[in-house]
Design an enzyme around this catalytic site. Structure first.
Site, PDB file in Angstrom:
ATOM      1  N   LYS A 173      33.963 -36.933 -22.330  1.00 38.74           N
ATOM      2  CA  LYS A 173      32.564 -36.474 -21.966  1.00 38.74           C
ATOM      3  C   LYS A 173      32.587 -35.719 -21.082  1.00 38.74           C
ATOM      4  CE  LYS A 173      29.613 -37.583 -19.610  1.00 38.74           C
ATOM      5  NZ  LYS A 173      28.835 -36.454 -19.639  1.00 38.74           N
ATOM      6  N   ARG A 177      26.480 -30.548 -17.938  1.00 41.04           N
ATOM      7  CA  ARG A 177      25.770 -29.094 -17.262  1.00 41.04           C
ATOM      8  C   ARG A 177      26.635 -27.995 -17.765  1.00 41.04           C
ATOM      9  NH1 ARG A 177      23.986 -30.450 -11.237  1.00 41.04           N
ATOM     10  NH2 ARG A 177      25.712 -32.280 -11.327  1.00 41.04           N
ATOM     11  N   CYS A 281      35.728 -29.934  -4.631  1.00 41.46           N
ATOM     12  CA  CYS A 281      35.967 -31.463  -3.840  1.00 41.46           C
ATOM     13  C   CYS A 281      37.021 -30.870  -2.666  1.00 41.46           C
ATOM     14  CB  CYS A 281      36.279 -32.394  -4.707  1.00 41.46           C
ATOM     15  SG  CYS A 281      37.937 -32.000  -5.434  1.00 41.46           S
ATOM     16  N   GLU A 381      27.885 -35.000   1.914  1.00 42.37           N
ATOM     17  CA  GLU A 381      28.618 -34.018   1.293  1.00 42.37           C
ATOM     18  C   GLU A 381      27.502 -33.010   0.585  1.00 42.37           C
ATOM     19  OE1 GLU A 381      30.112 -35.006  -2.833  1.00 42.37           O
ATOM     20  OE2 GLU A 381      31.714 -33.424  -2.553  1.00 42.37           O
TER      21      GLU A 381
HETATM   22  P1  NAD Z   1      28.273 -36.287 -10.994  1.00 42.71           P
HETATM   23  O1  NAD Z   1      28.495 -37.716 -10.478  1.00 42.71           O
HETATM   24  O2  NAD Z   1      26.826 -36.102 -11.029  1.00 42.71           O
HETATM   25  O3  NAD Z   1      28.636 -36.342 -12.618  1.00 42.71           O
HETATM   26  C1  NAD Z   1      30.002 -36.597 -12.938  1.00 42.71           C
HETATM   27  C2  NAD Z   1      29.828 -37.301 -14.395  1.00 42.71           C
HETATM   28  O4  NAD Z   1      29.307 -38.486 -14.582  1.00 42.71           O
HETATM   29  C3  NAD Z   1      29.040 -36.309 -15.358  1.00 42.71           C
HETATM   30  O5  NAD Z   1      29.898 -36.335 -16.604  1.00 42.71           O
HETATM   31  C4  NAD Z   1      27.872 -37.134 -15.638  1.00 42.71           C
HETATM   32  O6  NAD Z   1      27.207 -37.080 -16.933  1.00 42.71           O
HETATM   33  C5  NAD Z   1      28.412 -38.448 -15.398  1.00 42.71           C
HETATM   34  N1  NAD Z   1      26.880 -39.391 -14.751  1.00 42.71           N
HETATM   35  C6  NAD Z   1      26.046 -38.718 -13.764  1.00 42.71           C
HETATM   36  N2  NAD Z   1      25.248 -39.705 -13.374  1.00 42.71           N
HETATM   37  C7  NAD Z   1      25.687 -40.790 -13.918  1.00 42.71           C
HETATM   38  C8  NAD Z   1      25.292 -41.981 -13.870  1.00 42.71           C
HETATM   39  N3  NAD Z   1      24.368 -42.460 -13.137  1.00 42.71           N
HETATM   40  N4  NAD Z   1      25.980 -43.081 -14.512  1.00 42.71           N
HETATM   41  C9  NAD Z   1      26.817 -42.733 -15.136  1.00 42.71           C
HETATM   42  N5  NAD Z   1      27.426 -41.370 -15.563  1.00 42.71           N
HETATM   43  C10 NAD Z   1      26.863 -40.514 -14.856  1.00 42.71           C
HETATM   44  O7  NAD Z   1      29.173 -35.192 -10.670  1.00 42.71           O
HETATM   45  P2  NAD Z   1      28.749 -33.705 -10.478  1.00 42.71           P
HETATM   46  O8  NAD Z   1      27.716 -33.494  -9.707  1.00 42.71           O
HETATM   47  O9  NAD Z   1      29.169 -33.268 -11.841  1.00 42.71           O
HETATM   48  O10 NAD Z   1      30.438 -33.186  -9.819  1.00 42.71           O
HETATM   49  C11 NAD Z   1      30.281 -32.965  -8.506  1.00 42.71           C
HETATM   50  C12 NAD Z   1      30.681 -34.231  -7.726  1.00 42.71           C
HETATM   51  O11 NAD Z   1      32.339 -34.335  -8.308  1.00 42.71           O
HETATM   52  C13 NAD Z   1      31.152 -33.961  -6.410  1.00 42.71           C
HETATM   53  O12 NAD Z   1      30.714 -35.005  -5.454  1.00 42.71           O
HETATM   54  C14 NAD Z   1      32.513 -33.587  -6.129  1.00 42.71           C
HETATM   55  O13 NAD Z   1      33.123 -33.861  -4.789  1.00 42.71           O
HETATM   56  C15 NAD Z   1      33.012 -34.588  -7.020  1.00 42.71           C
HETATM   57  N6  NAD Z   1      34.421 -33.972  -7.306  1.00 42.71           N
HETATM   58  C16 NAD Z   1      35.354 -34.792  -6.887  1.00 42.71           C
HETATM   59  C17 NAD Z   1      36.595 -34.282  -7.387  1.00 42.71           C
HETATM   60  C18 NAD Z   1      38.054 -35.059  -6.785  1.00 42.71           C
HETATM   61  O14 NAD Z   1      38.948 -34.989  -7.198  1.00 42.71           O
HETATM   62  N7  NAD Z   1      37.790 -35.966  -5.844  1.00 42.71           N
HETATM   63  C19 NAD Z   1      37.072 -33.179  -8.072  1.00 42.71           C
HETATM   64  C20 NAD Z   1      35.766 -32.618  -8.580  1.00 42.71           C
HETATM   65  C21 NAD Z   1      34.735 -32.900  -8.096  1.00 42.71           C
END
Ligand code: NAD
Length: 488
Positions: A173, A177, A281, A381
């Site tokens: 999935k 966005r 990240c 963050e």
């Molecule tokens: P997000 O948590 O909003 O979304 C990630 C995924 O979760 C998406 O596929 C989304 O559809 C799903 N999702 C969103 N809200 C949800 C909910 N309430 N319940 C279940 N699923 C849900 O993250 P984002 O904004 O897409 O990405 C940015 C974040 O990811 C930042 O915090 C960044 O630091 C983190 N990130 C971490 C790493 C790492 O390796 N640690 C790498 C890349 C990004």
């Protein structure tokens, strides 16, 4: 404008979703596509297709299972520029950044081709008289991969090639966005001749994720995203008895010692803080200046921030927009909050306008100085091109800042001292450490680590960890009594 299709059981399938999310080019606010927020029944259909494909795929010889990956590598190279352009269009980063991301994706395909070695077990002969003991690795079944928006091309590859090489089937999935890149990749996977149902893609959001976390056929969940969602995914999937690895958010400190080289360090730190518009990240978000590093680096980092060229990622720029108008408003709000908490906004990226892209979601590089540690902004963050400068007297002060943070994704040190570097890499309690490196992104043959609020689980994505995550160990203790009557 096209509404995207799901890919289930080897067929592109229209969703009956009642809700959709629009996909924007964040540089222009132009709508690129419509993502269906697939309902639970469709996500379950994808899981069931993956479950049906599993018995035959797991019995496919290992050497055959990796052949589609060799083909995928060739196809990804052929479509490299197109994929990179797609990333820039839907995610906003510069074309060079998108190419860097796709290169990392391909490297993971290459490393996953080492499955014949890295999924081997081991044997001990004669653990007792006439008894041998062996450990074999077997695939798990259906594995779910849930990805964030900021690396649409790379992050699914931290997991996907390893999962299938190890004999599992997958439901992916992507972020609602930025769904276009992996939609393109699915077409390439089809062209590799991968059997139907081995990899499935469903579009959606929370409902789709929760369905994956609850479905009894899903054996393992790999998640990357914000820490709040990571915690939710980890807890719910684990409560349902699944194997889980969840990478979360970050607030990465970069420590600069007085003996660091000013020009190179400034360039590397600015690239870390403002590259990908701070939406990595592994982006530097706090620069911790020790002692005499204060004066030169305050000045040089201000200059580097103010001179960075921001614009549409396909043009000759150094930084693109943030992902959405909501993100732009959030980042600008945090800058305002820092100012009201006592910070000086010495380089202010709010209200950015790019000629020809007046509707884009731009925030230019921003420097915050004298931000009190008590301010919420010092621990939140930001996920935008904002760097706060902090001044301390000793390396102990710097390590204390790193180790009391709620996140533990990355910390970096810039110094000429091997002694200082050695202590830092040992004592900084984070998953990824950079020494004179601003984005300590592990290569595909190393685990992408994380600590504290940045990672929930034990085995990481990429490399050996990925093979361990995507296989279960079975131990066999074996005795063969001598036959009473020999048949030969
Ligand atoms: P997000 O948590 O909003 O979304 C990630 C995924 O979760 C998406 O596929 C989304 O559809 C799903 N999702 C969103 N809200 C949800 C909910 N309430 N319940 C279940 N699923 C849900 O993250 P984002 O904004 O897409 O990405 C940015 C974040 O990811 C930042 O915090 C960044 O630091 C983190 N990130 C971490 C790493 C790492 O390796 N640690 C790498 C890349 C990004």
């Amino acid at each position: 404008m096209s509404t995207l299709l799901n890919f289930i059981g080897g067929e592109w399938t229209a969703s009956n979703a009642a809700e959709h999310a629009l996909v924007y080019n964040p540089a222009s606010a132009e709508v690129l596509a419509n993502t269906p927020m697939s309902p639970a029944s469709e996500v379950a259909g994808a899981v069931e297709a993956a479950a049906r494909a599993f018995p035959a795929w797991r019995r496919t010889p290992l050497t055959e299972r990796i052949q589609p990956l060799f083909k995928l590598k060739t196809l990804l190279e052929e479509k490299f520029d197109e994929l990179a352009r797609t990333i820039t269009l839907e995610c906003g980063k510069t074309l060079a950044e998108s190419k860097g991301e796709m290169r990392r994706a391909i490297e993971n395909v290459e490393v996953a081709c080492s499955a014949p070695v890295l999924t081997q077990g081991y044997v001990s002969e004669d653990i007792a008289v006439g008894i041998d003991e062996l450990m074999i690795r077997q695939p798990l079944g259906v594995c779910a991969i849930i990805a964030p928006f900021n690396f649409p091309g790379m992050i699914p590859f931290w997991f996907l090639p390893y999962a299938i090489a190890a004999g599992n089937t997958v439901v992916l999935k992507p972020s609602e966005r930025v769904p276009l890149t992996m939609t393109m990749v699915m077409d390439l996977l089809v062209a590799t001749g991968l059997p139907k149902g081995v990899v499935n893609l469903v579009h959606g959001g929370r409902e789709a994720v929760d369905t994956l976390l609850d479905h009894p056929e899903v054996q393992a969940v790999s998640f990357v995203g914000s820490s709040n969602v990571a915690r939710h995914v980890y807890a719910r999937a684990a409560a349902n008895g699944k194997r889980v690895q969840c990478q979360g958010g970050a607030k990465n400190p970069i420590v600069i010692a007085p003996d660091a080289h000013v020009d190179t360090t400034t360039q590397v730190v600015a690239d870390s803080a403002f590259g990908c518009a701070g939406q990595r990240c592994l982006a530097a978000s706090m620069a911790v200046l020790i002692g005499d590093a204060r004066a030169p680096f305050r000045e040089s980092l201000r200059e580097a921030a103010a001179s960075r060229v921001t614009g549409f990622g396909l043009d000759a720029v150094q930084m693109g927009p943030v992902i959405s108008s909501g993100s732009q408003a959030r980042v600008e709000g945090l800058i305002a909050r820092a100012a009201s908490d006592g910070a000086t906004v010495s380089v202010d990226g709010r209200g950015a306008r790019v000629v020809g892209f007046e509707n884009g979601y731009f925030v230019k590089p921003t420097i915050l100085e004298s931000l009190p540690f008590a301010s919420e902004v010092a621990t939140t963050e930001i996920f935008g091109p904002v760097l706060s400068l902090h001044e301390v007297d000793t390396i102990d002060d710097a390590l204390a800042i790193i180790n009391r943070g709620q996140y533990g994704n990355m910390a970096c040190l810039f110094t000429s001292s091997g002694d200082l570097a050695r202590r830092f890499r040992s004592e900084a309690d984070v998953g990824n450490v950079g020494i004179n490196v601003g984005v300590a992104a592990p290569m595909a043959f190393f685990p992408f680590s994380g600590a504290r609020g940045s990672f929930f689980g034990d085995l990481h994505g990429q490399g050996r960890d990925a093979f361990e995550f995507f296989t279960k160990e079975k131990v066999i203790v074996e005795r063969w009594p001598r036959a009473v009557t020999r048949m030969f």
